[in-house]
Design a protein around this motif. Structure first.
Motif, PDB file in Angstrom:
ATOM      1  N   THR A  48       0.821  -1.196   0.000  1.00 51.53           N
ATOM      2  CA  THR A  48       0.000   0.000   0.000  1.00 51.53           C
ATOM      3  C   THR A  48       0.862   1.256   0.000  1.00 51.53           C
ATOM      4  O   THR A  48       1.818   1.361   0.761  1.00 51.53           O
ATOM      5  CB  THR A  48      -0.918  -0.041   1.241  1.00 51.53           C
ATOM      6  N   PHE A  49       0.507   2.212  -0.853  1.00 48.71           N
ATOM      7  CA  PHE A  49       1.270   3.448  -0.990  1.00 48.71           C
ATOM      8  C   PHE A  49       0.456   4.621  -0.459  1.00 48.71           C
ATOM      9  O   PHE A  49      -0.771   4.562  -0.415  1.00 48.71           O
ATOM     10  CB  PHE A  49       1.663   3.659  -2.457  1.00 48.71           C
ATOM     11  N   ASP A  50       1.172   5.674  -0.057  1.00 48.77           N
ATOM     12  CA  ASP A  50       0.459   6.803   0.526  1.00 48.77           C
ATOM     13  C   ASP A  50       1.283   8.063   0.329  1.00 48.77           C
ATOM     14  O   ASP A  50       2.485   8.014   0.042  1.00 48.77           O
ATOM     15  CB  ASP A  50       0.250   6.557   2.034  1.00 48.77           C
ATOM     16  N   LYS A  51       0.621   9.202   0.436  1.00 55.30           N
ATOM     17  CA  LYS A  51       1.350  10.464   0.420  1.00 55.30           C
ATOM     18  C   LYS A  51       0.783  11.352   1.512  1.00 55.30           C
ATOM     19  O   LYS A  51      -0.359  11.197   1.953  1.00 55.30           O
ATOM     20  CB  LYS A  51       1.269  11.159  -0.936  1.00 55.30           C
TER      21      LYS A  51
ATOM     22  N   LEU B 296      -1.747   0.470  -5.258  1.00 58.80           N
ATOM     23  CA  LEU B 296      -2.826   0.705  -4.295  1.00 58.80           C
ATOM     24  C   LEU B 296      -2.539   1.985  -3.503  1.00 58.80           C
ATOM     25  O   LEU B 296      -1.508   2.091  -2.849  1.00 58.80           O
ATOM     26  CB  LEU B 296      -2.858  -0.486  -3.324  1.00 58.80           C
ATOM     27  N   ILE B 297      -3.443   2.960  -3.513  1.00 59.10           N
ATOM     28  CA  ILE B 297      -3.222   4.200  -2.768  1.00 59.10           C
ATOM     29  C   ILE B 297      -4.517   4.680  -2.090  1.00 59.10           C
ATOM     30  O   ILE B 297      -5.225   5.536  -2.596  1.00 59.10           O
ATOM     31  CB  ILE B 297      -2.547   5.290  -3.654  1.00 59.10           C
ATOM     32  N   PRO B 298      -4.830   4.090  -0.932  1.00 58.88           N
ATOM     33  CA  PRO B 298      -6.043   4.470  -0.195  1.00 58.88           C
ATOM     34  C   PRO B 298      -5.746   5.723   0.610  1.00 58.88           C
ATOM     35  O   PRO B 298      -5.078   5.663   1.644  1.00 58.88           O
ATOM     36  CB  PRO B 298      -6.275   3.269   0.724  1.00 58.88           C
ATOM     37  N   LYS B 299      -6.226   6.864   0.162  1.00 54.93           N
ATOM     38  CA  LYS B 299      -5.813   8.129   0.773  1.00 54.93           C
ATOM     39  C   LYS B 299      -6.897   8.650   1.719  1.00 54.93           C
ATOM     40  O   LYS B 299      -8.009   8.939   1.292  1.00 54.93           O
ATOM     41  CB  LYS B 299      -5.535   9.147  -0.350  1.00 54.93           C
ATOM     42  N   THR B 300      -6.532   8.789   2.994  1.00 53.34           N
ATOM     43  CA  THR B 300      -7.420   9.471   3.941  1.00 53.34           C
ATOM     44  C   THR B 300      -6.834  10.857   4.167  1.00 53.34           C
ATOM     45  O   THR B 300      -5.627  11.017   4.258  1.00 53.34           O
ATOM     46  CB  THR B 300      -7.495   8.738   5.283  1.00 53.34           C
ATOM     47  N   SER B 301      -7.705  11.854   4.213  1.00 56.86           N
ATOM     48  CA  SER B 301      -7.227  13.235   4.345  1.00 56.86           C
ATOM     49  C   SER B 301      -8.010  13.944   5.424  1.00 56.86           C
ATOM     50  O   SER B 301      -9.064  13.494   5.863  1.00 56.86           O
ATOM     51  CB  SER B 301      -7.433  13.988   3.035  1.00 56.86           C
ATOM     52  N   SER B 302      -7.475  15.124   5.800  1.00 53.40           N
ATOM     53  CA  SER B 302      -8.178  15.927   6.794  1.00 53.40           C
ATOM     54  C   SER B 302      -8.956  17.019   6.080  1.00 53.40           C
ATOM     55  O   SER B 302      -8.730  17.333   4.919  1.00 53.40           O
ATOM     56  CB  SER B 302      -7.178  16.552   7.761  1.00 53.40           C
TER      57      SER B 302
ATOM     58  N   VAL C 236       5.426   5.651   2.168  1.00 53.30           N
ATOM     59  CA  VAL C 236       4.812   6.980   2.264  1.00 53.30           C
ATOM     60  C   VAL C 236       5.775   8.032   1.753  1.00 53.30           C
ATOM     61  O   VAL C 236       6.933   8.069   2.175  1.00 53.30           O
ATOM     62  CB  VAL C 236       4.484   7.354   3.733  1.00 53.30           C
ATOM     63  N   VAL C 237       5.305   8.883   0.842  1.00 54.51           N
ATOM     64  CA  VAL C 237       6.119  10.026   0.459  1.00 54.51           C
ATOM     65  C   VAL C 237       5.550  11.246   1.181  1.00 54.51           C
ATOM     66  O   VAL C 237       4.341  11.468   1.185  1.00 54.51           O
ATOM     67  CB  VAL C 237       6.184  10.226  -1.076  1.00 54.51           C
ATOM     68  N   ILE C 238       6.451  11.973   1.855  1.00 52.82           N
ATOM     69  CA  ILE C 238       5.992  13.136   2.613  1.00 52.82           C
ATOM     70  C   ILE C 238       6.454  14.410   1.926  1.00 52.82           C
ATOM     71  O   ILE C 238       7.654  14.643   1.738  1.00 52.82           O
ATOM     72  CB  ILE C 238       6.478  13.064   4.075  1.00 52.82           C
TER      73      ILE C 238
ATOM     74  N   ILE D 150       6.430   7.766  -6.043  1.00 50.74           N
ATOM     75  CA  ILE D 150       5.671   6.559  -5.683  1.00 50.74           C
ATOM     76  C   ILE D 150       5.777   5.502  -6.791  1.00 50.74           C
ATOM     77  O   ILE D 150       5.970   4.317  -6.512  1.00 50.74           O
ATOM     78  CB  ILE D 150       4.188   6.914  -5.402  1.00 50.74           C
ATOM     79  N   LEU D 151       5.711   5.939  -8.029  1.00 49.76           N
ATOM     80  CA  LEU D 151       5.819   4.974  -9.138  1.00 49.76           C
ATOM     81  C   LEU D 151       7.163   4.251  -9.105  1.00 49.76           C
ATOM     82  O   LEU D 151       7.238   3.034  -9.333  1.00 49.76           O
ATOM     83  CB  LEU D 151       5.639   5.687 -10.490  1.00 49.76           C
TER      84      LEU D 151
END
Lengths: 508, 508
Positions: free
Chosen positions: B159-162, B187-193, B276-278, B359-360
């Motif tokens: 799983t990937f994320d940013k 796969l990039i399931p993104k939860t945000s604020s 995770v890329v920040i 990410i790629l």
């Protein structure tokens, strides 16, 4: 325009409540600030939100603010958004380890007194002082700003004072010290606090004899007449920033050194004290653990005193068990009056005359080393009792009060706690015994408290009375008794404290 | 027994309100704790007092608690006094410079999540972290406890994320990055604020296209169908301790390093991210001032990542002016859709493809150094747009949405701000331009915001449009315009910035 609805939870800051939907609509978050304009002025208030307490288009205004800006239920008022106060920047600087300038300290004190900062922000300030501290320059400025933030009293003559760091229950010595010193001709206008964490404060004890809430003019009259007073400082608005900070120090159980210094010294400076003796109860279960810690704190108190033109002397006293036998307003009042009548508990007499003696020496009444003796002489001569009655009268109480009058005030509900074994009282836990007295109702119920029948070192037989709990109501007596059985504030042990068998070493 | 009256101001903790006289009578101070017993359970609550909101014999119970323990207006309930929670001792230890044990950190997180500690106490904790800090062991435990305190989601594949540290307005890159990555098969399931301090958060932007509040099962379905999601994290109860702490971090404007680390990493761990890329926007006016500060923070993020079995990569990006031209939910949504359609602002395209490229590469889609190129190819091919429409559909939005549909959502009230002189745009103040957009109504009013017509370096003539303010209501447009005139968020200067005459040296 919003419709006013008055509310009165006391948040410790100037707050308003908006409907949740209005706040979203206006882009306001909880803790944001708005200026609300009433009929006779405006005030900056902190935003809270609610879903039902106030409806859409309504604004909940706390009663204190409503009065201040002349608005009532149903009035319409305007608001505008304002930024954070500059003192928040100073609080952050302290949290980041910085040294605060006099201006920054002034901005913090100003915002605390005018309730422009919230308890959450005050908590950050107190936390910063705990974690980072302040040097003596900052503590000096803080003290001076606290003095400047409130009222002050000036007496024309040299003025003496005493203060106790507290932490030991049953300490009614002020009620003995003040009359002795005043009887010797020195000026000692004593302002005291009510109990914060103990079963009674000096103001709670004195209130058993006479009203303690007086304005500045009344205090001056009392002191002019008797050389002394024993009044509640909270009624006089001396160093109000200190009173505000207690509202977060107390729930956090934090008492950072710079605030301790500023709190004591600002109150003393506000009443114009020239000489202050500071009682430092020391020992296991007291606030100060040992003499080293006491000396360290004394150094700072003396130095801050100097910078404020006050002479400070510190008295390290035994604080590992309660002073005297009685805890709770009426019980302590009775013990103090008995002591002034010549029937005192030895520990109370010894502590009071020692502290009064330091003041008598400082005031030139007697030479160095003769103070305690002179204080005892004044106490035993009945002059202190006479002076105490004068002070009671000047404050509006019954100067003919006798021990029997006070006995009538004691709680009718009683429970004697007995020793379950023979042995010696090896320890009285200050905090635990204080909590029993408080659970019984002290200081709110004047007749509630605890009377000790045995102090440290006393030999007791199985079934001997250790202490009596007094209460004004059955359920409080029951709660206090339960707490007493659970926490065992008075420890009885044989002379043999532990049996270490010869196999002990082998176990390691 | 006390009679219940329900109230609903949200203090952030479990609180009750007693009548002032009752509190005195019971010996309870504000901030003391009592356990109140309802029909279906009990709860520890913090005491507040009021003189009129609740009468004697009444207890104000906040709606949330009333529900939890099954009591209603008029019910009678019992209470008992309880002591302070153990976590307060740990908070004090931190303020005194101590290192917290895993158990102490666990007790703090537990008490925060169960609302057993007050905002004043949470403020002391956040202040302690600011003043004293935490080492990486403590930060690791804090992160793990935050994860354990909430729900978690697990996907069966890598799983990937940013994540962006934020602080630069108009950053809609997530809306481009997620579809690119998902279109490439990762796969990039993104939860945000949602927005805390900015004109729009990723959740606010995405909400223009589709619902963002989904439960865990719904999220899993969306991700299984599309490889991705863009949902509001607040709806899923991931790391709730973090959400609670924001309630004091925000009003104090504090963001202590250990909380920053724990906040980001706990949210990422909760959704099972492996990589995770920040994004670290850096530069004047951004949260991070320079590359040195960025590297320093990156080191900690990467280390905490390792300890939590995540690979973290940090992307230092240009953050001294807004990303793209649009700020505010609908304006940004329009810019994001235009970008996916191939009509993007260069800064948005460049930033999004750079981050997607990282990410790629990490996902093995292309080799090292080829990521950004591949991301641009996916964007330009229209595959990212197609994926974006799939995600919109899976989340329950209109997948046929076109730019014109979004234009209909833009605020009808507009004001063009023009340059008062000829010159170059030398600076756009992130905070000031963000405040104009917020004052215009963003993010609550979806159509409100600011559209820039000139970015840093652009040459403008006197009278040229610098930016347009959009609002949904006249008074908000007026307020935003006033703020814009006062704070001048876009600075126009000639090429000659300052004229220093030859006499300059002589003046010193």
């Amino acid at each position: 325009m919003l419709k006013v609805k008055t509310i009165d939870i006391d948040f410790g800051a100037v707050e308003v409540v908006l409907n949740h939907n209005d706040a979203l609509e206006f882009g306001l978050n909880p803790h944001d600030r708005i200026r609300v304009k009433g009929k006779c002025g405006s005030v900056v208030a902190i935003v809270n939100t609610s879903e039902s307490l106030v409806g859409e288009g309504e604004i909940g205004v706390f009663t204190e603010i409503a009065k201040k800006i002349c608005v009532r239920n149903g009035h319409k008022i305007d608001y505008e958004r304002v930024g954070k106060p500059e003192s928040l920047g100073a609080i952050k600087k302290k949290l980041n380890g910085g040294k605060l300038s006099p201006e920054e300290i002034a901005s913090i004190v100003r915002d605390i007194v005018s309730k422009r900062i919230t308890l959450v922000e005050m908590s950050a300030f107190v936390s910063g002082l705990q974690a980072v501290g302040m040097d003596l320059d900052e503590a000096e400025y803080l003290t001076k700003e606290m003095v400047a933030s409130g009222k002050t009293i000036n007496f024309e003559a040299e003025t003496f004072d005493k203060h106790s760091l507290g932490g030991v229950p049953g300490d009614k010595t002020t009620l003995i010290v003040v009359p002795i010193v005043a009887a010797a001709g020195l000026l000692i206008p004593k302002t005291s606090s009510r109990s914060i964490t103990s079963p009674a404060g000096t103001a709670d004890r004195m209130e058993v004899f006479a009203p303690v809430e007086h304005g500045i003019n009344s205090i001056k009259k009392i002191v002019n007449k008797t050389n002394a007073c024993m009044v509640w400082g909270g009624a006089v608005d001396l160093s109000p920033a200190d009173d505000a900070l207690i509202r977060v120090e107390h729930p956090l159980s934090l008492d950072p050194r710079p605030l301790l210094l500023a709190s004591i010294m600002s109150k003393k400076k506000s009443v114009g004290s020239n000489f202050v003796v500071i009682d430092m109860p020391t020992g296991e279960g007291a606030k100060i653990k040992d003499k080293k810690q006491a000396r360290d704190l004394a150094r700072d108190l003396i130095e801050i005193g100097k910078r404020l033109d006050m002479t400070v002397e510190c008295a390290v006293t035994y604080g590992a068990q309660p002073v005297g036998d009685a805890m709770g307003p009426a019980l302590e009042a009775r013990e103090a009056l008995s002591t002034l009548e010549g029937n005192g508990t030895p520990s109370v007499v010894e502590k009071a005359t020692a502290i009064a003696g330091i003041i008598l020496e400082a005031g030139g009444v007697v030479g160095k080393g003769k103070g305690a003796e002179k204080a005892l002489e004044i106490l035993e001569s009945g002059k202190a009792l006479k002076k105490f009655r004068e002070i009671i009268k000047a404050q509006g109480g019954n100067s003919d009060v006798c021990v029997e009058d006070i006995e009538k005030l004691l709680g009718k509900k009683k429970k004697i706690i007995k020793s379950l074994r023979a042995g010696y009282v090896t320890k009285i836990n200050n905090k635990a015994i204080g909590n029993v007295a408080k659970t019984a109702g002290a200081p709110h119920d004047k007749g509630a408290g605890v009377l000790l029948h045995a102090k440290g070192g006393t030999r007791v037989k199985k079934g001997d009375a250790l202490y009596t709990i007094y209460a004004e109501e059955d359920f409080k007596l029951k709660d206090a008794e339960e707490l007493a059985l659970k926490t065992k504030p008075v420890l009885v042990e044989g002379m043999l404290l532990e049996d270490i068998p010869p196999t002990f070493l082998g176990r390691h």
